[in-house]
Design a protein around this motif. Sequence first.
Motif, PDB file in Angstrom:
ATOM      1  N   LYS A  23     -24.633  -9.658 -35.209  1.00  0.00           N
ATOM      2  CA  LYS A  23     -24.537 -11.177 -35.717  1.00  0.00           C
ATOM      3  C   LYS A  23     -25.325 -12.163 -35.839  1.00  0.00           C
ATOM      4  CE  LYS A  23     -20.195 -11.192 -32.676  1.00  0.00           C
ATOM      5  NZ  LYS A  23     -19.561 -11.944 -31.547  1.00  0.00           N
ATOM      6  N   LEU A  68     -25.715 -13.930 -39.935  1.00  0.00           N
ATOM      7  CA  LEU A  68     -25.786 -15.283 -39.971  1.00  0.00           C
ATOM      8  C   LEU A  68     -26.821 -15.657 -40.835  1.00  0.00           C
ATOM      9  CD1 LEU A  68     -24.986 -16.421 -36.294  1.00  0.00           C
ATOM     10  CD2 LEU A  68     -23.424 -16.871 -38.552  1.00  0.00           C
ATOM     11  N   SER A 104     -30.264 -23.952 -42.114  1.00  0.00           N
ATOM     12  CA  SER A 104     -28.705 -24.290 -42.270  1.00  0.00           C
ATOM     13  C   SER A 104     -28.174 -24.049 -40.832  1.00  0.00           C
ATOM     14  CB  SER A 104     -28.040 -23.146 -42.785  1.00  0.00           C
ATOM     15  OG  SER A 104     -28.277 -23.370 -44.253  1.00  0.00           O
ATOM     16  N   VAL A 105     -27.132 -24.580 -40.328  1.00  0.00           N
ATOM     17  CA  VAL A 105     -26.457 -24.677 -39.159  1.00  0.00           C
ATOM     18  C   VAL A 105     -25.165 -24.218 -39.753  1.00  0.00           C
ATOM     19  CG1 VAL A 105     -25.481 -26.024 -37.390  1.00  0.00           C
ATOM     20  CG2 VAL A 105     -27.915 -26.580 -37.961  1.00  0.00           C
ATOM     21  N   ILE A 106     -24.900 -23.116 -39.179  1.00  0.00           N
ATOM     22  CA  ILE A 106     -23.304 -22.627 -39.730  1.00  0.00           C
ATOM     23  C   ILE A 106     -22.570 -22.577 -38.350  1.00  0.00           C
ATOM     24  CG2 ILE A 106     -22.543 -20.414 -40.521  1.00  0.00           C
ATOM     25  CD1 ILE A 106     -25.322 -19.624 -41.683  1.00  0.00           C
ATOM     26  N   VAL A 107     -21.404 -23.228 -38.900  1.00  0.00           N
ATOM     27  CA  VAL A 107     -20.417 -23.416 -37.580  1.00  0.00           C
ATOM     28  C   VAL A 107     -19.152 -22.847 -38.566  1.00  0.00           C
ATOM     29  CG1 VAL A 107     -19.217 -25.012 -36.528  1.00  0.00           C
ATOM     30  CG2 VAL A 107     -21.686 -25.425 -36.822  1.00  0.00           C
ATOM     31  N   GLY A 108     -18.479 -21.966 -37.575  1.00  0.00           N
ATOM     32  CA  GLY A 108     -17.019 -21.557 -38.184  1.00  0.00           C
ATOM     33  C   GLY A 108     -17.063 -20.123 -38.852  1.00  0.00           C
ATOM     34  N   ALA A 109     -18.303 -19.324 -38.690  1.00  0.00           N
ATOM     35  CA  ALA A 109     -18.511 -18.072 -39.218  1.00  0.00           C
ATOM     36  C   ALA A 109     -17.444 -17.213 -38.751  1.00  0.00           C
ATOM     37  CB  ALA A 109     -19.856 -17.568 -39.425  1.00  0.00           C
ATOM     38  N   TYR A 165     -17.797 -16.988 -44.037  1.00  0.00           N
ATOM     39  CA  TYR A 165     -18.076 -18.208 -44.071  1.00  0.00           C
ATOM     40  C   TYR A 165     -17.364 -19.101 -45.191  1.00  0.00           C
ATOM     41  CZ  TYR A 165     -20.517 -22.859 -43.138  1.00  0.00           C
ATOM     42  OH  TYR A 165     -20.775 -24.112 -43.022  1.00  0.00           O
TER      43      TYR A 165
END
Length: 128
Positions: free
Chosen positions: A59, A63, A103-108, A126
């Motif tokens: 994961k 990401l 990057s801040v990845i929220v919701g993948a 995403y």
Amino acid sequence: MTVFKRTSFFFLPPLFFSILLLVWHDGVFAAYPAWYLKSATNSYELYGYGQGATINDAKARALLDIAQALEVQVEGSMTISESLHNDNFESAVSQDVKTSSSSVIVGAVLKNFHESEGIWYVLLTYDT
């Protein structure tokens, strides 16, 4: 009757090409799933593919794959120096360019996953 020459790659039987794709990992061959690394595209989703020894490692790599597609920052500066000494004009230019990605990845969303021979494969999506 079809005759295949053994001296050329292009004349191998079609069955040869249907063999599973293999990945070399930690000294063993492991087959990866058919969906892994397929070129999936649409206008509103980014796809991240990852593999690792654990599902969390896979994961994290997926990401990172998404983050690299999301954002690249470019910083640059240019310095121009001009001087006049005894009727001699001198000019110097220097330029510095730096790039970075974070990057801040929220919701993948975990779209697909598979474990084979101790290797985890994941596909994250995403929504942009």
